[in-house]
Write a protein that holds these residues in place. Structure first.
Motif, short mmCIF file in Angstrom:
data_model
loop_
_atom_site.label_atom_id
_atom_site.label_comp_id
_atom_site.label_asym_id
_atom_site.label_seq_id
_atom_site.Cartn_x
_atom_site.Cartn_y
_atom_site.Cartn_z
N SER A 41 -7.59 -5.98 6.89
CA SER A 41 -6.03 -5.28 6.47
C SER A 41 -5.12 -6.21 6.92
O SER A 41 -4.52 -7.29 5.53
N GLN A 56 2.67 -1.19 6.23
CA GLN A 56 1.80 0.34 6.87
C GLN A 56 2.15 0.93 5.44
O GLN A 56 3.04 2.48 6.37
N LEU A 57 2.75 0.94 4.81
CA LEU A 57 3.05 2.61 3.54
C LEU A 57 2.01 2.76 3.15
O LEU A 57 0.87 2.41 3.49
N LYS A 58 2.59 4.43 3.26
CA LYS A 58 1.28 5.47 2.23
C LYS A 58 1.46 4.49 0.71
O LYS A 58 2.12 3.78 0.13
N ARG A 59 -0.38 4.77 -0.24
CA ARG A 59 -0.38 4.22 -1.20
C ARG A 59 0.69 5.23 -2.10
O ARG A 59 1.27 4.37 -3.23
N ALA A 65 4.12 2.60 -1.63
CA ALA A 65 3.95 1.21 -1.79
C ALA A 65 3.96 1.75 -3.34
O ALA A 65 4.19 0.70 -4.46
N ASP A 82 0.63 -3.71 -4.65
CA ASP A 82 0.54 -2.14 -4.01
C ASP A 82 -0.54 -2.28 -2.51
O ASP A 82 0.53 -1.94 -1.31
N ASP A 83 -1.75 -3.03 -2.46
CA ASP A 83 -2.21 -3.11 -1.59
C ASP A 83 -0.77 -4.33 -0.30
O ASP A 83 -1.51 -3.62 0.72
N GLN A 108 1.26 -2.67 1.39
CA GLN A 108 -0.02 -1.26 2.31
C GLN A 108 -0.48 -2.22 3.96
O GLN A 108 -0.03 -1.06 4.83
N ASN A 109 -0.19 -3.20 3.29
CA ASN A 109 -1.39 -3.43 4.67
C ASN A 109 -0.20 -4.10 5.75
O ASN A 109 -0.52 -4.60 6.81
#
Length: 478
Positions: A419, A272-275, A278, A264-265, A268-269
């Motif tokens: 990030s 640059q996806l939204k939570r 992800a 997940d993280d 995103q990192n």
């Protein structure tokens, strides 16, 4: 009464519920699903738990590590207990006792209480071993790999389904007037209660073997293994093949757990996806267990039919190498499109490797299936524990360095640097882990079977097939 003519199922006829092997398959898969659902049931609520209990970042990480650690010891123990008492009683007690910490998790008031519950909740992860032992006892050699892989794969779905299921339960609870901040507590209590009920179902609607329960068979003078054939646990531990499979499962299921927990993280990192986006990608990764594990067991059985027990090992080695290559490639990509493609290929291969592993396990030592399954199953959690520590240490060092170098700048700049540092560290970690998996694939080739074991396997397949086609069950009153 017992049916001494009953034989192991030679086909996975999913809708033939009158067949005890198929009925047991469904109940053990559903029980395993609920264990995984409850084991990781708190994950969707972690932001609420952190806020409610005031967990520190270290306490949050420790809760994840404790949940995995408890399972290692439980899996080592439960396999031997299955050999002695049978999978039916072991699963019954595991479900009913394991429900207690799940329910208590919804009642905790302090971080310490939460950590203790997470440790003991991890014990229900031993359900995997019982599932594999029970399906191994119920299905013939020609189909046992597929049956093991399918029951395990569908059970593993619980680890992904809770991302949808637990919020739905929480929403339903809120609909009855419970405060939204307290919904996670009620959700855990409900999940634990379902586990307890499944324990009762397991007791009343399954049996240890197609012939009957071990206790009843022994009372009738029928032994699955004669006393003289019983294998001392120390002898099981001395079989080098078990420890290779221990490493193999650490490199497959252990890495799946770790990637599932960190992806997940990372998405995103890195992209640059939204939570939410992800999370949905990771959910699709978990849902591939519907068919991916089954494919691993299916091809393991097919290669076993073509080239004997050595064929099962060759396929296992091949799919592990594919898994390693997919993770290495994924770790180096910076395109979300290519990243998604290689993540799916990694997901497919890692779950097939898990299924292929347990298409080999039942043939290592047929007189100690429980002990072997327990040791190999524990390898998965050891792998997850070590991989999580590795990624945590790399990420923590990189993030602290980034914060230090950007000290005094705006919060947005510091957050962006942190990030990027985390993304780079985890990417490097995936790269290293991928090479370790690749090496493990070649190590798997060291698993050898004697000509005698191959001959016994061939004879067993032919015997089960012929009996299934020619014999009608004979009921004997006890």
């Amino acid at each position: 009464m017992i049916n001494i003519q009953a034989q192991k199922a030679t086909k996975l006829s999913l809708f033939n519920l009158k067949n005890v092997s198929i009925r047991t398959f469904w109940i053990t898969a559903i029980s395993f699903f609920m264990c995984f659902f409850s084991w990781f049931g708190i994950v969707p609520f972690m932001p609420d738990v952190v806020k409610d209990l005031g967990l520190t970042p270290d306490q949050k990480w420790n809760s994840i590590i404790l949940a995995v650690s408890g399972t290692v010891f439980a899996r080592l123990l439960i396999g031997k207990l299955c050999d002695k008492y049978g999978p039916r009683m072991c699963y019954t007690f595991l479900l009913m006792l394991g429900a207690i910490p799940v329910i208590l998790c919804g009642l905790v008031q302090t971080p310490t209480q939460f950590l203790v519950c997470r440790l003991f909740i991890g014990f229900i992860g031993a359900s995997f071993v019982i599932t594999q032992v029970h399906t191994s006892l119920m299905f013939a050699p020609n189909i046992v790999g597929t049956a093991n892989a399918t029951s395990a794969g569908w059970g593993n779905l619980g680890g992904g389904a809770n991302r949808l299921g637990m919020p739905i339960i929480a929403a339903a609870v809120v609909g009855f007037g419970v405060a939204e901040a307290e919904a996670w507590r009620y959700s855990m209590v409900i999940a634990g209660t379902i586990c307890f009920v499944m324990g009762l179902v397991y007791y009343f609607f399954t049996q240890d073997t197609p012939q009957g329960n071990l206790k009843e068979l022994r009372a009738q003078g029928v032994e699955i293994h004669k006393k003289k054939d019983e294998v001392p646990f120390i002898k099981v531990l001395k079989d080098y093949r078990i420890w290779i499979l221990f490493l193999v499962y650490a490199a497959s299921f252990g890495i799946e757990l770790t990637v599932y927990g960190t992806m997940d993280d990372y998405l995103q990192n890195t992209f640059q996806l939204k939570r939410v986006t992800a999370g949905n990608i990771v959910l699709s990764f978990a849902l591939m267990n519907i068919f991916a594990r089954t494919l691993g067991g299916f091809f393991g059985d097919k290669f076993g039919k073509l080239k004997g027990l050595r064929g099962r090992v060759l396929f296992l080695s091949f799919i592990l190498c594919v898994q390693g290559v997919m993770l290495i490639t994924f770790s180096t990509t910076t395109s979300i499109i290519f990243g998604f493609v290689f993540l799916i290929l990694f997901s497919l291969s890692v779950q097939m490797a898990e299924g292929a592993t347990f298409s080999v396990v039942p043939f290592i030592n047929k007189k100690a299936i429980g002990a072997v399954s327990g040791i190999v199953g524990a390898g998965g959690n050891v792998g997850a524990f070590l991989a999580a520590l590795f990624l945590k240490s790399k990420s923590a060092i990189a993030e602290k360095t980034a914060i230090s170098l950007n000290n005094g700048l705006s919060d947005e700049v510091v957050k962006a640097a942190q990030s990027a540092a985390s993304s780079g560290a985890v990417s490097q970690g995936y790269f290293v882990i991928g090479f370790i998996v690749l090496i493990t694939g070649f190590v798997a080739l060291a698993i050898k079977f004697s000509k005698e074991e191959d001959t016994i396997n061939d004879a067993s397949q032919n015997t089960n097939k012929n009996l299934a086609e020619s014999l009608q069950p004979v009921q004997i009153k006890s």
